[in-house]
Scaffold this active site. Structure first.
Site, short mmCIF file in Angstrom:
data_model
loop_
_atom_site.label_atom_id
_atom_site.label_comp_id
_atom_site.label_asym_id
_atom_site.label_seq_id
_atom_site.Cartn_x
_atom_site.Cartn_y
_atom_site.Cartn_z
N ARG A 48 21.16 4.24 -1.08
CA ARG A 48 20.29 4.78 -0.01
C ARG A 48 19.62 6.08 -0.48
NH1 ARG A 48 22.25 7.98 3.52
NH2 ARG A 48 24.19 6.91 4.01
N TYR A 100 -4.92 -0.57 11.59
CA TYR A 100 -4.10 -1.78 11.63
C TYR A 100 -3.28 -1.77 12.94
CZ TYR A 100 0.18 -4.34 11.09
OH TYR A 100 1.25 -5.13 11.34
N ASP A 174 -4.34 5.85 4.81
CA ASP A 174 -3.80 4.52 4.52
C ASP A 174 -4.74 3.83 3.53
OD1 ASP A 174 -3.22 1.79 4.53
OD2 ASP A 174 -2.63 1.77 6.63
N LYS A 199 0.99 -5.84 0.35
CA LYS A 199 -0.33 -6.45 0.10
C LYS A 199 -0.62 -6.51 -1.40
CE LYS A 199 -0.93 -6.23 4.69
NZ LYS A 199 0.21 -5.47 5.15
#
Ligand code: PLP
Ligand SMILES: N[C@@H](CCSC[C@H](N)C(=O)O)C(=O)O
Length: 384
Positions: A48, A100, A174, A199
């Site tokens: 983590r 988005y 973004d 993506k």
């Protein structure tokens, strides 16, 4: 080599440490790591907090994104979540009005649940957007081209203005649509660049990932604190898949963009209203050219009728009816019912979001096949 390498070269050359001289960076599927001794606890203790495979990916991305600090997390939305956690009730945020759907959903959540003041404005209108940024604005959220209306904003002008108003204002960009290949937001004034690596960066629709990049040590410390505290760091195997996917990103994006340019031109030759920054008819063609290195491979078009749009989508054989983009295969979607369904119909209407809008995310197939498929879907649906 002392010469600055091009991005295409950087993408395929991944530096990594491995005791067995493996050519490909190995994957460390271990949640825990032993200390060398109590005097030397070593670099890693718990995945983590840090993992060698994720560290290799982050160092690689740091070169690719030309950023001092890069973090890989488990989705694009997790990246946004890491960013917005530094906002407190009453903080003022200025955001675009075409973002988005998931970004809009999270910003709406922090507005309604956490009391952050979020305003959405048309970022293509420089006068309007700058009039909304004040000395008390804490963060500005931008996308360009936007998903799915393909709106372009002047990142440098907005970032310069925001920093003049408030040097502490964090401009967040973004860059999912453009990738580091086509745009360098940090060089244009963004403080944090984030991307849905699900993506283009991965490119194969087999990983959910997000990437955060900044040159500010202060911001980097805050981002890492949240990632470690909440456990949103990218898992080792997904980090490994990301390293593999990135190696072909330049080839994929170049081919996808080349195909998209041809498809956009074909659509325009059919008298269809197309939104694509690679077309001279785009209202911000010049601005996009000035701040980027290409138009990318996502475009949208209108048919004038939602049921006709549905028929066209259903008639396509090669384009998969799927959300997301950046995959090697071409995708087609109806954003109002798919990627942007989380924005209410009322808000979509207020923001001039056409319900009949079809989004195309162009893949690496043979472009003539892709054009033939659209042509035949147009004919079958009665559109042409
Ligand atoms: C522009 C943009 N940003 C961020 C995201 C979120 O990324 P992810 O799906 O990896 O959480 C998406 C899509 O999901 C997107 O299209
Ligand atoms: N059901 C999902 C929809 C994901 S859309 C993914 C992508 N960003 C796109 O634009 O297609 C959700 O609710 O988030």
């Amino acid at each position: 080599m002392s010469k600055q390498l091009s991005l295409e070269t950087e993408l395929v050359h991944v530096s990594h440490k491995d005791g067995n001289n493996a050519s490909v960076a190995p994957v460390y599927l271990s949640a825990t790591f032993k200390p060398n001794s109590f005097d030397d606890m070593g670099e890693f203790d718990y995945t983590r907090s840090g993992n060698p495979t994720r560290a290799t990916l982050q160092q690689h991305l740091s070169k690719v994104m030309k950023a001092k600090f890069v973090y890989a997390v488990n989705s694009g939305m997790a990246a946004l979540d890491v960013i917005v956690r530094s906002l407190a009730p009453g903080d003022e945020v200025v955001a675009g009005d075409d973002l988005y759907g998931g970004t809009d959903r999270l910003l709406t959540y922090i507005k309604t649940v956490n009391g952050v003041k979020v305003g959405h404005y048309d970022t293509t209108n420089l006068e309007l957007i700058t009039s909304k940024i004040t000395k008390t604005t804490k963060m500005v959220f931008l996308e360009s081209p936007t998903n799915p209306l393909i709106k372009i904003c002047d990142l440098k002008a907005i970032a310069d203005y925001a920093h003049k108003q408030n040097p502490e204002c964090v401009v967040v960009f973004d860059n999912t649509m453009m990738t580091p290949l086509l745009m360098s937001p940090l060089e244009l004034g963004a403080d944090i660049q984030y991307e849905s690596a699900t993506k283009y960066m991965n490119g194969h629709h087999d990983v959910m990932a997000g990437v955060l990049a900044t040159n500010s040590e202060v911001l980097a410390k805050k981002l890492f604190f949240v990632i470690n505290a909440t456990g949103s760091g990218l898992a080792p195997f997904d980090s490994w898949l990301m390293i593999r996917g990135l190696k072909t990103m330049a080839l994929r994006v170049e081919r996808q963009q080349e195909n998209a340019i041809k498809i956009a031109n074909w659509l325009e030759s059919q008298n269809v209203k197309v939104r694509y920054p690679g077309l001279k008819s785009h209202p911000h063609y010049e601005l996009h050219n000035k701040q980027s290195r290409g138009p990318g491979a996502v475009l949208s078009f209108e048919t004038g009728d939602v049921s006709l749009s549905k028929k066209i989508i259903e008639a396509c054989e090669l384009y998969s009816v799927t959300v997301s983009f950046g995959y090697v295969c071409s995708l087609i979607s109806l954003p109002c019912l798919m990627s942007h369904a989380s924005i209410s119909a009322e808000t979509r209407k207020e923001r001039d979001f056409p319900e009949d809008l079809i989004r195309l995310c162009v893949g690496i197939e043979n472009v003539d096949d892709l054009i033939d498929d659209l042509d035949s879907a147009f004919k079958k649906s009665g559109f042409k």
